[in-house]
Design an enzyme around this catalytic site. Sequence first.
Site, PDB file in Angstrom:
ATOM      1  N   HIS A 140      33.835 -27.434 -28.970  1.00 50.26           N
ATOM      2  CA  HIS A 140      33.637 -26.487 -30.065  1.00 50.26           C
ATOM      3  C   HIS A 140      32.780 -27.108 -31.171  1.00 50.26           C
ATOM      4  CE1 HIS A 140      37.036 -29.074 -30.468  1.00 50.26           C
ATOM      5  NE2 HIS A 140      37.302 -28.732 -31.712  1.00 50.26           N
ATOM      6  N   ARG A 141      33.006 -28.423 -31.464  1.00 56.05           N
ATOM      7  CA  ARG A 141      32.234 -29.068 -32.531  1.00 56.05           C
ATOM      8  C   ARG A 141      30.790 -29.280 -32.086  1.00 56.05           C
ATOM      9  NH1 ARG A 141      35.775 -32.204 -33.577  1.00 56.05           N
ATOM     10  NH2 ARG A 141      36.715 -30.833 -35.115  1.00 56.05           N
ATOM     11  N   THR A 198      35.280 -35.243 -45.170  1.00 57.02           N
ATOM     12  CA  THR A 198      36.514 -35.038 -44.398  1.00 57.02           C
ATOM     13  C   THR A 198      37.400 -36.265 -44.550  1.00 57.02           C
ATOM     14  OG1 THR A 198      37.439 -34.651 -42.182  1.00 57.02           O
ATOM     15  CG2 THR A 198      35.461 -35.971 -42.277  1.00 57.02           C
ATOM     16  N   ASP A 246      36.294 -26.710 -40.631  1.00 64.79           N
ATOM     17  CA  ASP A 246      37.689 -26.377 -40.408  1.00 64.79           C
ATOM     18  C   ASP A 246      37.781 -25.972 -38.945  1.00 64.79           C
ATOM     19  OD1 ASP A 246      40.298 -26.209 -41.390  1.00 64.79           O
ATOM     20  OD2 ASP A 246      40.193 -24.042 -41.481  1.00 64.79           O
ATOM     21  N   SER A 247      38.733 -26.580 -38.251  1.00 71.18           N
ATOM     22  CA  SER A 247      38.845 -26.292 -36.826  1.00 71.18           C
ATOM     23  C   SER A 247      40.272 -25.899 -36.496  1.00 71.18           C
ATOM     24  CB  SER A 247      38.483 -27.509 -35.973  1.00 71.18           C
ATOM     25  OG  SER A 247      37.978 -28.547 -36.728  1.00 71.18           O
TER      26      SER A 247
HETATM   27  P1  IMP Z   1      41.167 -29.522 -39.548  1.00 72.74           P
HETATM   28  O1  IMP Z   1      39.875 -28.878 -39.205  1.00 72.74           O
HETATM   29  O2  IMP Z   1      40.969 -30.932 -40.012  1.00 72.74           O
HETATM   30  O3  IMP Z   1      42.016 -28.682 -40.466  1.00 72.74           O
HETATM   31  O4  IMP Z   1      41.907 -29.697 -38.171  1.00 72.74           O
HETATM   32  C1  IMP Z   1      42.902 -28.845 -37.716  1.00 72.74           C
HETATM   33  C2  IMP Z   1      43.739 -29.539 -36.679  1.00 72.74           C
HETATM   34  O5  IMP Z   1      43.105 -29.398 -35.431  1.00 72.74           O
HETATM   35  C3  IMP Z   1      43.973 -31.037 -36.920  1.00 72.74           C
HETATM   36  O6  IMP Z   1      45.295 -31.354 -36.563  1.00 72.74           O
HETATM   37  C4  IMP Z   1      43.021 -31.711 -35.968  1.00 72.74           C
HETATM   38  O7  IMP Z   1      43.533 -32.928 -35.502  1.00 72.74           O
HETATM   39  C5  IMP Z   1      42.922 -30.684 -34.858  1.00 72.74           C
HETATM   40  N1  IMP Z   1      41.588 -30.734 -34.276  1.00 72.74           N
HETATM   41  C6  IMP Z   1      40.422 -30.377 -34.868  1.00 72.74           C
HETATM   42  N2  IMP Z   1      39.390 -30.639 -34.043  1.00 72.74           N
HETATM   43  C7  IMP Z   1      39.931 -31.153 -32.926  1.00 72.74           C
HETATM   44  C8  IMP Z   1      39.366 -31.653 -31.725  1.00 72.74           C
HETATM   45  O8  IMP Z   1      38.150 -31.690 -31.515  1.00 72.74           O
HETATM   46  N3  IMP Z   1      40.226 -32.107 -30.819  1.00 72.74           N
HETATM   47  C9  IMP Z   1      41.582 -32.117 -31.010  1.00 72.74           C
HETATM   48  N4  IMP Z   1      42.161 -31.685 -32.112  1.00 72.74           N
HETATM   49  C10 IMP Z   1      41.332 -31.207 -33.073  1.00 72.74           C
END
Ligand code: IMP
Length: 189
Positions: free
Chosen positions: A167-168, A7, A65-66
Amino acid sequence: MKLSIITSNPGKVEEYRHCFDGLGVETVHTKIPYDEVQSSELEEVVGKGMYELKKKSISNFIIDDSGLFINCLEGFPGVWSAYVQKTIGNGGVLKLMDGAADRSAVFKCCIGCNIDGNDIIVTGTCGGTILEESRGTEGFGYDPIFSHNGTESFAEIPIGEKNKISHRGHAVSLLMEEIKKYLIYDGKP
Ligand code: IMP
């Protein structure tokens, strides 16, 4: 057992380290660029990402991916969460929700793990609400505007507390259940 966390987000690496601490899994932060497909499903983004990495002969890794899915915005920003965070940010999301009665939202985290040639994909969720204003300095991304209990934001609680409910954290628990099955299957302790 050693897994590479692939990541570019240091906030996620820190959370994974905390989550896997004490579970017998060593994590190493690795930055390897790979194409992220555009899809309306986190699972598809992760599945394609894993395929790309395996084509490069990379193994024993985790990608995720979140996204934040806000109900009154029909699930937006969802799979576009990273782009929305970079562009309009938390202030822009709050403006979009100005006057909204339903402030419910769900954070989702889809983890793809390749371990000893096996692929595991799990999705963890955490329901909550979007606060009226940003609060707190911990965490990253949408943490200051998301609350799991309607009072504190994720940015107002220590990382260890966030991991227990997030969620994580949920996705990591599901992943560990799956990993254990492979360890039992392989006859390893
Ligand atoms: P990605 O999974 O890196 O594509 O994240 C998608 C977006 O969601 C990014 O802007 C992250 O900063 C945000 N994001 C993902 N996980 C979290 C979290 O645990 N807390 C807050 N924002 C999150």
